[in-house]
Scaffold this motif. Structure first.
Motif, mmCIF file in Angstrom:
data_model
loop_
_atom_site.group_PDB
_atom_site.id
_atom_site.type_symbol
_atom_site.label_atom_id
_atom_site.label_comp_id
_atom_site.label_asym_id
_atom_site.label_seq_id
_atom_site.Cartn_x
_atom_site.Cartn_y
_atom_site.Cartn_z
ATOM 1 N N ALA A 377 0.967 -0.818 0.022
ATOM 2 C CA ALA A 377 -0.298 -0.284 -0.051
ATOM 3 C C ALA A 377 0.718 1.416 -0.126
ATOM 4 C CB ALA A 377 -0.734 0.105 1.248
ATOM 5 N N MET A 378 1.919 1.070 -0.259
ATOM 6 C CA MET A 378 2.833 2.124 0.492
ATOM 7 C C MET A 378 3.275 3.129 -0.977
ATOM 8 S SD MET A 378 4.577 3.002 2.273
ATOM 9 C CE MET A 378 5.570 4.082 2.122
ATOM 10 N N GLU A 379 2.647 2.182 -2.245
ATOM 11 C CA GLU A 379 2.161 3.245 -3.732
ATOM 12 C C GLU A 379 1.565 4.151 -3.505
ATOM 13 O OE1 GLU A 379 3.835 2.673 -7.886
ATOM 14 O OE2 GLU A 379 4.285 1.844 -6.030
ATOM 15 N N LEU A 380 0.168 4.269 -2.865
ATOM 16 C CA LEU A 380 -0.668 4.539 -2.719
ATOM 17 C C LEU A 380 -0.113 6.296 -2.501
ATOM 18 C CD1 LEU A 380 -3.401 2.489 -0.640
ATOM 19 C CD2 LEU A 380 -3.662 3.833 -3.245
ATOM 20 N N THR A 381 0.994 6.238 -1.236
ATOM 21 C CA THR A 381 1.256 7.402 -1.103
ATOM 22 C C THR A 381 2.448 8.195 -2.217
ATOM 23 O OG1 THR A 381 3.996 6.227 0.123
ATOM 24 C CG2 THR A 381 1.641 6.300 0.812
ATOM 25 N N TYR A 382 2.342 7.184 -3.351
ATOM 26 C CA TYR A 382 3.709 7.838 -4.045
ATOM 27 C C TYR A 382 2.536 8.399 -4.982
ATOM 28 C CZ TYR A 382 7.880 6.100 -1.528
ATOM 29 O OH TYR A 382 8.681 5.485 -1.200
ATOM 30 N N ALA A 383 1.267 8.111 -5.480
ATOM 31 C CA ALA A 383 0.635 8.649 -6.392
ATOM 32 C C ALA A 383 0.014 9.535 -5.259
ATOM 33 C CB ALA A 383 -0.602 7.743 -6.234
ATOM 34 N N VAL A 384 -0.232 9.930 -4.415
ATOM 35 C CA VAL A 384 -0.882 11.485 -4.190
ATOM 36 C C VAL A 384 0.145 11.782 -4.287
ATOM 37 C CG1 VAL A 384 -1.575 12.502 -2.480
ATOM 38 C CG2 VAL A 384 -2.434 10.195 -2.842
ATOM 39 N N LYS A 385 1.490 11.635 -3.701
ATOM 40 C CA LYS A 385 2.639 12.961 -3.849
ATOM 41 C C LYS A 385 2.792 13.807 -5.586
ATOM 42 C CE LYS A 385 5.826 10.950 -0.343
ATOM 43 N NZ LYS A 385 6.459 10.842 -0.257
ATOM 44 N N ALA A 386 2.245 13.217 -6.373
ATOM 45 C CA ALA A 386 2.512 13.057 -7.864
ATOM 46 C C ALA A 386 1.166 13.762 -8.837
ATOM 47 C CB ALA A 386 2.637 11.861 -8.793
ATOM 48 N N GLY A 387 0.316 13.751 -7.792
ATOM 49 C CA GLY A 387 -0.911 14.808 -7.667
ATOM 50 C C GLY A 387 -2.368 14.353 -8.169
ATOM 51 N N MET A 388 -2.344 12.866 -7.574
ATOM 52 C CA MET A 388 -3.531 12.133 -7.418
ATOM 53 C C MET A 388 -4.709 12.517 -6.283
ATOM 54 S SD MET A 388 -3.901 8.189 -8.468
ATOM 55 C CE MET A 388 -3.018 7.713 -10.237
ATOM 56 N N THR A 389 -5.915 12.412 -6.418
ATOM 57 C CA THR A 389 -6.298 12.640 -4.788
ATOM 58 C C THR A 389 -6.534 11.397 -4.263
ATOM 59 O OG1 THR A 389 -8.015 12.039 -6.068
ATOM 60 C CG2 THR A 389 -7.870 14.742 -5.671
ATOM 61 N N PRO A 390 -6.664 11.421 -3.057
ATOM 62 C CA PRO A 390 -7.127 9.951 -2.429
ATOM 63 C C PRO A 390 -7.939 9.222 -2.953
ATOM 64 C CG PRO A 390 -6.404 11.790 -0.705
ATOM 65 C CD PRO A 390 -6.804 12.700 -2.117
ATOM 66 N N LEU A 391 -9.462 9.267 -3.373
ATOM 67 C CA LEU A 391 -10.405 8.904 -4.462
ATOM 68 C C LEU A 391 -9.571 8.084 -5.608
ATOM 69 C CD1 LEU A 391 -13.061 7.989 -3.306
ATOM 70 C CD2 LEU A 391 -14.010 9.684 -4.956
ATOM 71 N N GLN A 392 -9.244 9.049 -6.432
ATOM 72 C CA GLN A 392 -7.983 8.477 -7.291
ATOM 73 C C GLN A 392 -7.021 7.722 -6.953
ATOM 74 O OE1 GLN A 392 -6.782 12.765 -8.547
ATOM 75 N NE2 GLN A 392 -8.620 12.566 -10.957
ATOM 76 N N ALA A 393 -6.520 7.718 -5.937
ATOM 77 C CA ALA A 393 -5.766 6.510 -6.182
ATOM 78 C C ALA A 393 -6.252 5.061 -5.649
ATOM 79 C CB ALA A 393 -4.787 7.116 -4.647
ATOM 80 N N ILE A 394 -7.207 5.361 -4.935
ATOM 81 C CA ILE A 394 -7.684 3.968 -4.631
ATOM 82 C C ILE A 394 -8.734 3.518 -5.777
ATOM 83 C CG2 ILE A 394 -9.747 3.286 -3.477
ATOM 84 C CD1 ILE A 394 -8.898 5.493 -0.547
ATOM 85 N N ALA A 395 -8.743 4.791 -6.527
ATOM 86 C CA ALA A 395 -9.206 3.974 -7.606
ATOM 87 C C ALA A 395 -8.614 3.161 -8.374
ATOM 88 C CB ALA A 395 -9.823 4.679 -8.082
ATOM 89 N N ALA A 396 -7.533 3.613 -8.313
ATOM 90 C CA ALA A 396 -5.886 3.276 -9.387
ATOM 91 C C ALA A 396 -5.550 1.991 -8.947
ATOM 92 C CB ALA A 396 -5.056 4.426 -9.397
ATOM 93 N N MET A 397 -5.939 1.521 -7.563
ATOM 94 C CA MET A 397 -5.533 0.427 -6.840
ATOM 95 C C MET A 397 -6.593 -0.412 -6.645
ATOM 96 S SD MET A 397 -2.904 -0.201 -3.990
ATOM 97 C CE MET A 397 -1.236 -0.787 -4.364
ATOM 98 N N THR A 398 -7.877 -0.029 -7.738
ATOM 99 C CA THR A 398 -8.602 -0.746 -7.031
ATOM 100 C C THR A 398 -9.487 -1.042 -8.817
ATOM 101 O OG1 THR A 398 -10.468 0.478 -6.090
ATOM 102 C CG2 THR A 398 -9.173 -0.490 -4.590
ATOM 103 N N ALA A 399 -10.690 0.179 -8.983
ATOM 104 C CA ALA A 399 -11.495 -0.085 -10.316
ATOM 105 C C ALA A 399 -10.873 -0.171 -11.365
ATOM 106 C CB ALA A 399 -12.778 1.331 -9.833
ATOM 107 N N ASN A 400 -9.693 0.581 -11.040
ATOM 108 C CA ASN A 400 -9.038 0.461 -12.851
ATOM 109 C C ASN A 400 -7.872 -0.787 -12.687
ATOM 110 O OD1 ASN A 400 -9.818 3.486 -13.427
ATOM 111 N ND2 ASN A 400 -7.393 4.331 -12.645
ATOM 112 N N ALA A 401 -7.525 -1.149 -11.605
ATOM 113 C CA ALA A 401 -6.392 -2.049 -12.234
ATOM 114 C C ALA A 401 -7.289 -3.729 -12.605
ATOM 115 C CB ALA A 401 -6.323 -2.418 -10.675
ATOM 116 N N PRO A 402 -7.922 -3.934 -12.467
ATOM 117 C CA PRO A 402 -8.086 -5.361 -13.323
ATOM 118 C C PRO A 402 -8.527 -4.925 -14.718
ATOM 119 C CG PRO A 402 -10.051 -4.655 -11.736
ATOM 120 C CD PRO A 402 -8.962 -3.596 -12.364
#
Length: 457
Positions: A377-402
């Protein structure tokens, strides 16, 4: 806590295969959260789901649940989310069974057996951290998947390439061993497979499918952790890459490209590859190059037009920059060069609206290591540092992934009726600080396929 279940019997409707009056039992249970994060869409306060067997049957506001669920007992969690996905992992026993990522001992007889034994604990830690699905792009978890699927091993759903396809002398080759040893290891089921020329590339894909691969990985550029190749070097010709993509798509699978340098990224996109791993040189210069070789104006637009997804693997890069011990000096130099580039270009990709799915490149079996399994889950923190909102980062680790799996993508990564019942309960609101998810202790509950695998004692 044990989840109670409500069982409803329904008559079978096909008369030919079932005797008259035969019934099947549907087991239902409910989960209610102070906050429900669906993966795609806005959170729901006091949200709930109803699970029927292994599938989600209903999602919504608990107070507006249908009357037919009055008999269903709902169990409470603080925050309810889809199970997380890591789109880029490796299970190989490194850090315990073998001292380093490229240890020659991993090629010895019996090494895969030892790696598999170590991987059993790694898979359990990954699931306990809230990751109900992983895409393994080289490793041994794919060979353990039948045991997980059939219930005698515990772990996430595993979608594995089994091996990485590489040219001779490329990123998937081990440059410190005799070539014959590397080739023989690949033929025997090792984690890299060398192929040169269109015919060998086609045969390599067929070999991986025969072994049970659920996706294919190809190295279209050089790498960082491989000793003698350069990350900016292009690997595989256009014809070879196209042959790999065509053969992969015939079986409904999708290709992931290890693509660090811009030439490797562009070659992968030209071949029709939909998942770009690392993408470190995804910069403005590459954007100009894409304009010169194709009809799109920017690389971001090219990636979007091609329907491709970027998996930037920031966790491993930042971790190895902090502690590159165990790697030779040429590799350390490459790490120091690549990480600042990726920081800048990951920001650019997000700004341009490139579709992102999160993957970590996690590979270490020592629980104390920075890139140990279970710290995904550390990857989520780097996504937010790069400009994603927390909700976007979660989508990138859930809905987008499959989506990185192409036609084999499961209905997963969202709390939505008709989707797999892969869910986690969290002790607090990760939208306030995604670092909260980096501690597996904060993941209080894990359901996979409707079965509870983790709950408070």
């Amino acid at each position: 806590m044990r989840v109670s279940h409500y069982t409803e019997s329904t008559e079978c409707g096909n008369g030919e295969e079932e005797s008259p009056g035969t019934t099947t039992a549907t087991t239902r249970f409910g989960i209610r959260g102070d906050l429900l994060i669906p993966g795609c869409g806005q959170p729901i306060e006091d949200g709930a789901v109803v699970v029927a067997d292994a599938m989600i049957e209903w999602v919504g506001d608990f107070s507006n649940r249908p009357a037919k669920y009055d008999a269903v007992k709902f169990h409470h969690v603080k925050v309810l989310m889809p199970g997380l996905w890591d789109c880029h992992v490796h299970f190989g026993g490194h850090g315990l069974a073998f001292s380093t990522l490229n240890a020659s001992s991993s090629f010895l007889p019996g090494a895969p057996t030892l790696a598999g034994a170590v991987t059993v604990a790694d898979l359990r830690r990954t699931l306990d951290a809230g990751f109900t699905s992983v895409r393994e792009l080289m490793g041994y978890a794919g060979y353990l998947w039948p045991g997980i699927r059939d219930g005698y091993l515990v772990g996430p759903n595993v979608y594995s390439s089994l091996a990485a396809l590489s040219i001779t002398g490329g990123h998937g080759d081990d440059h410190e061993l005799p070539l014959c040893a590397v080739k023989q290891f690949g033929e025997a089921g090792g984690a890299s497979y060398l192929c040169d020329g269109v015919d060998e590339c086609t045969k390599a894909v067929r070999t991986m499918v025969r072994r049970g691969a659920r996706c294919i990985k190809v190295c279209s550029s050089g790498g960082v952790l491989s000793l003698n190749d350069d990350p900016e070097d292009r690997q595989f010709s256009d014809k070879e890459l196209k042959a790999i993509v065509d053969e992969t798509e015939r079986s409904g699978r999708a290709v992931a490209a290890h693509a660090i340098g811009k030439a490797g990224i562009m070659a992968a996109l030209r071949a029709g590859i939909k998942s770009i791993e690392h993408g470190c040189y995804l910069d403005e210069e590459v954007a100009i190059l894409s304009y010169l070789v194709g009809p799109m104006l920017t690389l971001g637009f090219t990636v979007k037009e091609k329907g491709a997804t970027l998996v930037a693997t920031r966790h491993i890069q930042e971790s190895l920059l902090l502690d590159p011990s165990g790697f030779p000096e040429p590799v350390v130099k490459k790490i120091k060069k690549i990480v600042p580039l990726t920081r800048k270009n990951y920001d650019l990709a997000i700004q341009q609206g490139v579709k992102i799915a999160l993957g970590t490149d996690t590979w270490n079996s020592n629980p104390e290591h920075r890139v140990a399994h279970g710290k995904n889950a550390m990857e989520l923190t780097y996504a937010v540092k790069a400009g994603m909102t927390p909700l976007q980062a979660i989508a990138a680790m859930t809905a987008n992934a499959p989506e990185v799996l192409g036609r084999l993508a499961p209905k997963s990564g969202q709390l939505k009726a008709g989707y797999d019942a892969d869910l986690i309960g969290v002790a607090g609101n990760p939208l306030d600080d995604l670092a909260f998810l980096t501690d597996p202790n904060n993941v209080t509950h894990v359901w996979k396929g409707g079965k509870l695998y983790k709950s408070p004692a």
